[in-house]
Design a protein around this motif. Structure first.
Motif, PDB file in Angstrom:
ATOM      1  N   LYS A  54      14.295   6.825  -9.483  1.00 56.96           N
ATOM      2  CA  LYS A  54      13.027   6.350 -10.065  1.00 56.96           C
ATOM      3  C   LYS A  54      13.091   4.858 -10.360  1.00 56.96           C
ATOM      4  CE  LYS A  54      11.556  10.737 -11.959  1.00 56.96           C
ATOM      5  NZ  LYS A  54      11.375  11.572 -13.115  1.00 56.96           N
ATOM      6  N   GLU A  55      14.245   4.397 -10.798  1.00 52.89           N
ATOM      7  CA  GLU A  55      14.404   2.958 -11.072  1.00 52.89           C
ATOM      8  C   GLU A  55      14.295   2.151  -9.773  1.00 52.89           C
ATOM      9  OE1 GLU A  55      17.650  -0.167 -12.895  1.00 52.89           O
ATOM     10  OE2 GLU A  55      17.744   1.924 -13.534  1.00 52.89           O
ATOM     11  N   PHE A  56      14.937   2.635  -8.713  1.00 48.27           N
ATOM     12  CA  PHE A  56      14.813   1.958  -7.420  1.00 48.27           C
ATOM     13  C   PHE A  56      13.367   1.953  -6.955  1.00 48.27           C
ATOM     14  CE2 PHE A  56      19.463   2.571  -6.780  1.00 48.27           C
ATOM     15  CZ  PHE A  56      19.775   1.256  -6.463  1.00 48.27           C
ATOM     16  N   ASN A  57      12.673   3.077  -7.126  1.00 42.70           N
ATOM     17  CA  ASN A  57      11.278   3.153  -6.714  1.00 42.70           C
ATOM     18  C   ASN A  57      10.432   2.150  -7.500  1.00 42.70           C
ATOM     19  OD1 ASN A  57       9.038   4.335  -5.235  1.00 42.70           O
ATOM     20  ND2 ASN A  57       8.458   5.249  -7.174  1.00 42.70           N
ATOM     21  N   SER A  58      10.642   2.065  -8.805  1.00 42.17           N
ATOM     22  CA  SER A  58       9.888   1.103  -9.627  1.00 42.17           C
ATOM     23  C   SER A  58      10.157  -0.326  -9.177  1.00 42.17           C
ATOM     24  CB  SER A  58      10.267   1.251 -11.106  1.00 42.17           C
ATOM     25  OG  SER A  58       9.825   2.484 -11.594  1.00 42.17           O
ATOM     26  N   ASN A  59      11.417  -0.624  -8.886  1.00 42.71           N
ATOM     27  CA  ASN A  59      11.766  -1.964  -8.415  1.00 42.71           C
ATOM     28  C   ASN A  59      11.155  -2.244  -7.044  1.00 42.71           C
ATOM     29  OD1 ASN A  59      13.227  -2.616 -10.713  1.00 42.71           O
ATOM     30  ND2 ASN A  59      15.145  -1.859  -9.863  1.00 42.71           N
ATOM     31  N   LYS A  89      14.488  -9.995  -1.566  1.00 39.59           N
ATOM     32  CA  LYS A  89      14.491  -9.179  -2.790  1.00 39.59           C
ATOM     33  C   LYS A  89      13.995  -7.764  -2.499  1.00 39.59           C
ATOM     34  CE  LYS A  89      13.827 -13.063  -5.939  1.00 39.59           C
ATOM     35  NZ  LYS A  89      12.917 -13.686  -6.919  1.00 39.59           N
ATOM     36  N   LEU A  90      12.953  -7.673  -1.688  1.00 39.43           N
ATOM     37  CA  LEU A  90      12.444  -6.354  -1.303  1.00 39.43           C
ATOM     38  C   LEU A  90      13.520  -5.586  -0.540  1.00 39.43           C
ATOM     39  CD1 LEU A  90       9.879  -4.451  -1.079  1.00 39.43           C
ATOM     40  CD2 LEU A  90       9.673  -5.413   1.220  1.00 39.43           C
ATOM     41  N   GLY A  91      14.149  -6.239   0.403  1.00 36.82           N
ATOM     42  CA  GLY A  91      15.204  -5.602   1.195  1.00 36.82           C
ATOM     43  C   GLY A  91      16.366  -5.116   0.352  1.00 36.82           C
ATOM     44  N   ALA A  92      16.680  -5.847  -0.700  1.00 34.05           N
ATOM     45  CA  ALA A  92      17.770  -5.430  -1.594  1.00 34.05           C
ATOM     46  C   ALA A  92      17.423  -4.117  -2.302  1.00 34.05           C
ATOM     47  CB  ALA A  92      18.071  -6.522  -2.611  1.00 34.05           C
ATOM     48  N   GLY A 141       0.813  -1.208   0.000  1.00 33.28           N
ATOM     49  CA  GLY A 141       0.000   0.000   0.000  1.00 33.28           C
ATOM     50  C   GLY A 141       0.850   1.263   0.000  1.00 33.28           C
ATOM     51  N   VAL A 142       1.855   1.293   0.848  1.00 29.05           N
ATOM     52  CA  VAL A 142       2.754   2.450   0.890  1.00 29.05           C
ATOM     53  C   VAL A 142       3.526   2.556  -0.423  1.00 29.05           C
ATOM     54  CG1 VAL A 142       4.788   3.456   2.009  1.00 29.05           C
ATOM     55  CG2 VAL A 142       2.957   2.480   3.396  1.00 29.05           C
ATOM     56  N   ALA A 143       4.017   1.434  -0.913  1.00 26.07           N
ATOM     57  CA  ALA A 143       4.798   1.449  -2.163  1.00 26.07           C
ATOM     58  C   ALA A 143       3.986   2.012  -3.321  1.00 26.07           C
ATOM     59  CB  ALA A 143       5.283   0.039  -2.492  1.00 26.07           C
ATOM     60  N   ASN A 144       2.713   1.663  -3.377  1.00 27.36           N
ATOM     61  CA  ASN A 144       1.858   2.076  -4.488  1.00 27.36           C
ATOM     62  C   ASN A 144       1.165   3.413  -4.260  1.00 27.36           C
ATOM     63  OD1 ASN A 144       1.795  -0.203  -6.561  1.00 27.36           O
ATOM     64  ND2 ASN A 144       1.602  -1.285  -4.618  1.00 27.36           N
ATOM     65  N   SER A 145       1.379   4.040  -3.132  1.00 27.89           N
ATOM     66  CA  SER A 145       0.668   5.273  -2.795  1.00 27.89           C
ATOM     67  C   SER A 145       1.201   6.511  -3.501  1.00 27.89           C
ATOM     68  CB  SER A 145       0.717   5.506  -1.280  1.00 27.89           C
ATOM     69  OG  SER A 145       2.026   5.895  -0.889  1.00 27.89           O
ATOM     70  N   GLY A 146       2.401   6.431  -4.046  1.00 31.93           N
ATOM     71  CA  GLY A 146       3.012   7.601  -4.667  1.00 31.93           C
ATOM     72  C   GLY A 146       3.830   8.430  -3.698  1.00 31.93           C
ATOM     73  N   VAL A 147       3.928   7.963  -2.460  1.00 33.30           N
ATOM     74  CA  VAL A 147       4.642   8.714  -1.432  1.00 33.30           C
ATOM     75  C   VAL A 147       6.079   9.018  -1.847  1.00 33.30           C
ATOM     76  CG1 VAL A 147       5.395   6.722  -0.058  1.00 33.30           C
ATOM     77  CG2 VAL A 147       5.049   8.896   1.052  1.00 33.30           C
ATOM     78  N   PHE A 148       6.713   8.111  -2.521  1.00 38.50           N
ATOM     79  CA  PHE A 148       8.115   8.311  -2.844  1.00 38.50           C
ATOM     80  C   PHE A 148       8.320   9.193  -4.073  1.00 38.50           C
ATOM     81  CE2 PHE A 148       7.922   4.229  -0.526  1.00 38.50           C
ATOM     82  CZ  PHE A 148       8.415   4.729   0.656  1.00 38.50           C
ATOM     83  N   GLU A 149       7.262   9.455  -4.811  1.00 42.16           N
ATOM     84  CA  GLU A 149       7.361  10.395  -5.918  1.00 42.16           C
ATOM     85  C   GLU A 149       6.998  11.802  -5.478  1.00 42.16           C
ATOM     86  OE1 GLU A 149       4.837   7.793  -6.796  1.00 42.16           O
ATOM     87  OE2 GLU A 149       6.246   6.421  -7.722  1.00 42.16           O
ATOM     88  N   ASN A 190       4.770  -5.541  -4.408  1.00 41.18           N
ATOM     89  CA  ASN A 190       3.579  -6.207  -4.939  1.00 41.18           C
ATOM     90  C   ASN A 190       3.758  -7.717  -4.984  1.00 41.18           C
ATOM     91  OD1 ASN A 190       2.210  -3.793  -5.250  1.00 41.18           O
ATOM     92  ND2 ASN A 190       2.834  -3.529  -7.369  1.00 41.18           N
ATOM     93  N   GLU A 191       4.962  -8.148  -5.333  1.00 46.70           N
ATOM     94  CA  GLU A 191       5.238  -9.592  -5.365  1.00 46.70           C
ATOM     95  C   GLU A 191       5.220 -10.165  -3.945  1.00 46.70           C
ATOM     96  OE1 GLU A 191       5.691 -13.275  -6.999  1.00 46.70           O
ATOM     97  OE2 GLU A 191       5.208 -11.400  -8.031  1.00 46.70           O
ATOM     98  N   LEU A 192       5.760  -9.427  -2.983  1.00 38.65           N
ATOM     99  CA  LEU A 192       5.725  -9.890  -1.586  1.00 38.65           C
ATOM    100  C   LEU A 192       4.282 -10.051  -1.123  1.00 38.65           C
ATOM    101  CD1 LEU A 192       7.177 -10.612   1.066  1.00 38.65           C
ATOM    102  CD2 LEU A 192       7.133  -8.161   1.622  1.00 38.65           C
ATOM    103  N   GLN A 193       3.437  -9.139  -1.511  1.00 38.32           N
ATOM    104  CA  GLN A 193       2.014  -9.226  -1.160  1.00 38.32           C
ATOM    105  C   GLN A 193       1.411 -10.522  -1.695  1.00 38.32           C
ATOM    106  OE1 GLN A 193      -0.485  -6.223  -3.017  1.00 38.32           O
ATOM    107  NE2 GLN A 193      -1.712  -6.067  -1.152  1.00 38.32           N
ATOM    108  N   LYS A 194       1.722 -10.869  -2.934  1.00 35.37           N
ATOM    109  CA  LYS A 194       1.210 -12.110  -3.526  1.00 35.37           C
ATOM    110  C   LYS A 194       1.773 -13.338  -2.816  1.00 35.37           C
ATOM    111  CE  LYS A 194       0.877 -10.123  -8.129  1.00 35.37           C
ATOM    112  NZ  LYS A 194       1.528 -10.082  -9.446  1.00 35.37           N
TER     113      LYS A 194
END
Length: 154
Positions: A107-112, A138-141, A69-77, A118-122
């Motif tokens: 931006k590349e780090f944010n996209s990753n 992978k998320l931590g990296a 949720g935080v990742a997809n919220s746009g907070v980092f942009e 999202n993959e962790l959520q799944k």
């Protein structure tokens, strides 16, 4: 047509800036988002890596959902406006001034990060602790890579 586009872009930028608040607000919101992420990643780490005997699927799913949720919220942009490397939110910003020169990399780090969150959520929904642990790594990296790029170490 170009004038209309320029006006629309300027209004969009002004709206985003107004939404994000002044420099101090941006830093506080950003720091709060990172604290919330830290709390949720700690819950997953404790249950999937450090103490798997305490594993609780529902708690891990909730934490993974919060991270996504935080990742997809746009907070980092939205919360890295000009001057947010010099201000003080809840504490002094640890954003390196070079961040503003490394926008493509950030931006590349944010996209990753979004992709891995999202993959962790799944994966969390599957309940497979080994897969959660792998995906959590992978998320931590992605977090570490971005921190190395733009964060001043304390």
């Amino acid at each position: 047509m170009k004038i209309k586009l320029a006006i629309a872009l300027a209004l969009g930028a002004a709206t985003a800036a107004a939404w994000a608040g002044d420099v101090e607000d941006q830093i506080r919101f950003r720091q709060s988002a990172y604290s919330f992420l830290s709390w949720n990643t700690a819950k997953i780490k404790a249950q999937a890596s450090d103490h798997p005997e305490t594993y609780n699927k529902d708690e891990v799913i909730a934490a993974a959902n919060a991270i996504a949720g935080v990742a997809n919220s746009g907070v980092f942009e939205k919360l890295y406006g000009a001057g947010t490397d010099k201000g003080t939110g809840w504490k002094t910003s640890r954003l390196k001034p070079e961040f503003f020169e490394k926008q493509d990399e950030a931006k590349e780090f944010n996209s990753n990060f979004i992709k891995e969150a999202n993959e962790l959520q799944k994966v969390a929904a599957s309940g497979d602790v080994a897969a959660i642990k792998t995906q959590f790594g992978k998320l931590g990296a992605t977090c570490k890579g971005c921190h190395d790029l733009i964060r001043i170490r304390e």
